[in-house]
Design a protein around this motif. Structure first.
Motif, mmCIF file in Angstrom:
data_model
loop_
_atom_site.group_PDB
_atom_site.id
_atom_site.type_symbol
_atom_site.label_atom_id
_atom_site.label_comp_id
_atom_site.label_asym_id
_atom_site.label_seq_id
_atom_site.Cartn_x
_atom_site.Cartn_y
_atom_site.Cartn_z
ATOM 1 N N ARG A 1 5.471 8.835 2.324
ATOM 2 C CA ARG A 1 4.212 9.220 1.648
ATOM 3 C C ARG A 1 2.937 9.105 2.436
ATOM 4 O O ARG A 1 2.101 9.816 2.297
ATOM 5 N N TYR A 2 2.844 8.388 3.551
ATOM 6 C CA TYR A 2 1.564 8.102 4.290
ATOM 7 C C TYR A 2 1.583 9.380 5.340
ATOM 8 O O TYR A 2 0.763 10.018 5.472
ATOM 9 N N SER B 1 0.886 -1.138 0.143
ATOM 10 C CA SER B 1 -0.026 0.132 -0.104
ATOM 11 C C SER B 1 1.044 1.313 -0.002
ATOM 12 O O SER B 1 2.043 1.335 0.859
ATOM 13 N N GLY B 2 0.475 2.210 -0.959
ATOM 14 C CA GLY B 2 1.246 3.218 -0.924
ATOM 15 C C GLY B 2 2.502 3.374 -1.982
ATOM 16 O O GLY B 2 3.250 4.073 -2.098
ATOM 17 N N LEU C 1 7.538 4.710 1.849
ATOM 18 C CA LEU C 1 6.303 4.662 2.357
ATOM 19 C C LEU C 1 5.909 5.480 3.539
ATOM 20 O O LEU C 1 4.719 5.826 3.606
ATOM 21 N N HIS D 1 -2.934 3.319 7.472
ATOM 22 C CA HIS D 1 -2.479 2.133 6.782
ATOM 23 C C HIS D 1 -3.738 0.943 7.127
ATOM 24 O O HIS D 1 -4.259 0.808 8.009
ATOM 25 N N THR E 1 0.077 12.081 2.987
ATOM 26 C CA THR E 1 -1.262 11.931 2.665
ATOM 27 C C THR E 1 -2.127 12.158 3.804
ATOM 28 O O THR E 1 -3.455 12.112 3.741
ATOM 29 N N GLY F 1 -5.172 6.124 -0.583
ATOM 30 C CA GLY F 1 -3.874 6.407 0.189
ATOM 31 C C GLY F 1 -2.653 5.971 -0.767
ATOM 32 O O GLY F 1 -1.685 5.583 -0.229
ATOM 33 N N GLU F 2 -2.826 5.650 -2.123
ATOM 34 C CA GLU F 2 -2.139 5.495 -3.180
ATOM 35 C C GLU F 2 -1.341 6.770 -3.593
ATOM 36 O O GLU F 2 -2.147 7.392 -4.143
#
Length: 397
Positions: free
Chosen positions: A107-108, A23-24, A104, A115, A111, A350-351
């Motif tokens: 990026r999280y 994810s991400g 990752l 997760h 945004t 969340g991507e």
């Protein structure tokens, strides 16, 4: 079992792509690019419906599968992929989107999304759980795309080079993909030509060189010292000089040239890197001599991929895909202009699109120490799953 009508017997196998990963890491961006290339895209259907979806479709399909998918399990995904591959009317492949943990996390943070595997815990916990959950899929993937240092246009070019066609006419219609691999992990399904480098002397048996890869100069020097190295490389280059122009005339859009050894880390990597340089240099020389452009071996876009290094996360982004010779400006402009051409950030899922970074091609010169550390780390990850052990096959290269 997927069944197709008898009328499809003579038709080229239909492309079925299962897109998975962390994810991400850019899975949604990859799916959007594939949709632009003409694939029917379905994201996160229940795994039990895959056979029915494929049977009803009448064009190439890209199916997103990840930890959010109902009934997700790595074994179930691999079983579904095996069923699709049994059908001769289908060409099924698994794509795994990856990124470094630090990327990752960044990026999280940007945004502000939770997760999916840690809705009430830390993002780091969710990432670690997902890495473990999908380890078998990474080890079995036909293509691992590490987006840690890829910009959106670079990601688009890589996906188009592997699964699409250039849009600027027959003279620029061929993309050459040079791939290293390990024989015990299986031949690359997409390979047009395969060369066996297992007869060259093996750095694996030198305790100093064994933890390194063909991206390290010490390994390169060792492999090149074999008396048969230079004649072998020259013969491959001569064969491509003969064959690639014929591929162009036949209208092929990409040609995958694979070089294998026992572990896919030393000899094959060294040869692929050397061949990429030679083809690129030959293309430049021929262009300077004003020879016919479409017959200049190496005068097309050339991508380099190291399958086993990518599966183990060794060698940074250069362990996955990078350009040895980028598409011409005309091709780049054609793909990067217009609304919707560049992947955007999917905030809802969340991507995040890959962050812009330094030129991917310049990041392959890791030190021997760094390579050894990442190889050891990758081996530990692989050892947690029995099926992933085939990536290194007892460590032989």
């Amino acid at each position: 079992m997927v069944t197709l009508s008898p009328s499809e017997d003579s038709v080229t196998p239909r492309q079925i792509l299962l897109v998975t990963g962390l994810s991400g890491a850019g899975k949604s961006s990859i799916l959007r690019i594939l949709e632009d290339l003409g694939h029917e895209v379905i994201d996160n259907p229940p795994l039990g419906m895959l056979d029915d979806i494929v049977a009803r479709a009448d064009r190439p399909i890209a199916i997103g599968v990840d930890s959010r998918t109902r009934g997700f399990d790595a074994s179930a995904v691999l079983e579904a992929l095996a069923r699709l591959r049994v059908n001769p009317h289908l060409h099924a492949e698994l794509i795994y989107a990856a990124a470094e943990e630090a990327t990752l996390l960044r990026r999280y943070t940007a945004t502000r999304r939770r997760h999916p595997l840690a809705p009430h815990g830390s993002v780091k916990e969710g990432i670690e759980e997902e890495i473990a959950l999908t380890a078998r899929l990474r080890g079995s993937a036909d293509l691992v795309i590490d987006t840690s240092d890829l910009s959106a246009p670079e990601l688009r070019r890589l996906v188009e080079a592997r699964f699409g066609a250039w849009l600027t006419g027959p003279d620029e219609g061929l993309t050459v993909i040079l791939m290293s691999f390990a024989y015990p992990s299986g031949l690359p399904r997409e390979a047009d030509m395969v060369f066996d480098a297992r007869f060259l002397r093996n750095p694996h048996y030198d305790p100093v060189l064994a933890p390194m890869t063909g991206l390290d100069q010490a390994v390169v020097d060792y492999v090149r010292a074999d008396a048969d190295y230079e004649p072998f490389l020259a013969q491959i280059q001569a064969m491509l000089k003969l064959v690639l122009p014929r591929f162009v005339r036949e209208g092929k859009k990409y040609a995958t040239i694979a070089i294998g050894c026992s572990g896919g880390r030393h000899r094959s990597v060294t040869l692929v890197e050397a061949l990429a340089r030679r083809l690129t240099e030959e293309g430049v020389r021929r262009a300077e001599e004003d020879e016919e452009r479409c017959l200049a071996a190496g005068d097309w876009p050339i991508a380099v991929a190291h399958r086993e290094l990518a599966r183990l996360g060794v060698g940074g982004t250069s362990g996955g895909w990078r350009w040895a010779r980028e598409p011409t400006d005309g091709i780049s402009d054609a793909h990067e202009s217009g609304a919707g051409d560049a992947p955007s950030i999917d905030r809802a899922s969340g991507e995040a699109s890959p962050s812009a970074g330094a030129d991917v091609a310049s990041r392959h010169d890791e030190s021997a120490t760094a390579s050894a550390e990442r190889l050891t780390s990758g081996s530990r990850r692989a050892s947690s799953e029995a099926d992933a052990l085939r990536c290194i096959t007892q460590g032989n290269a």
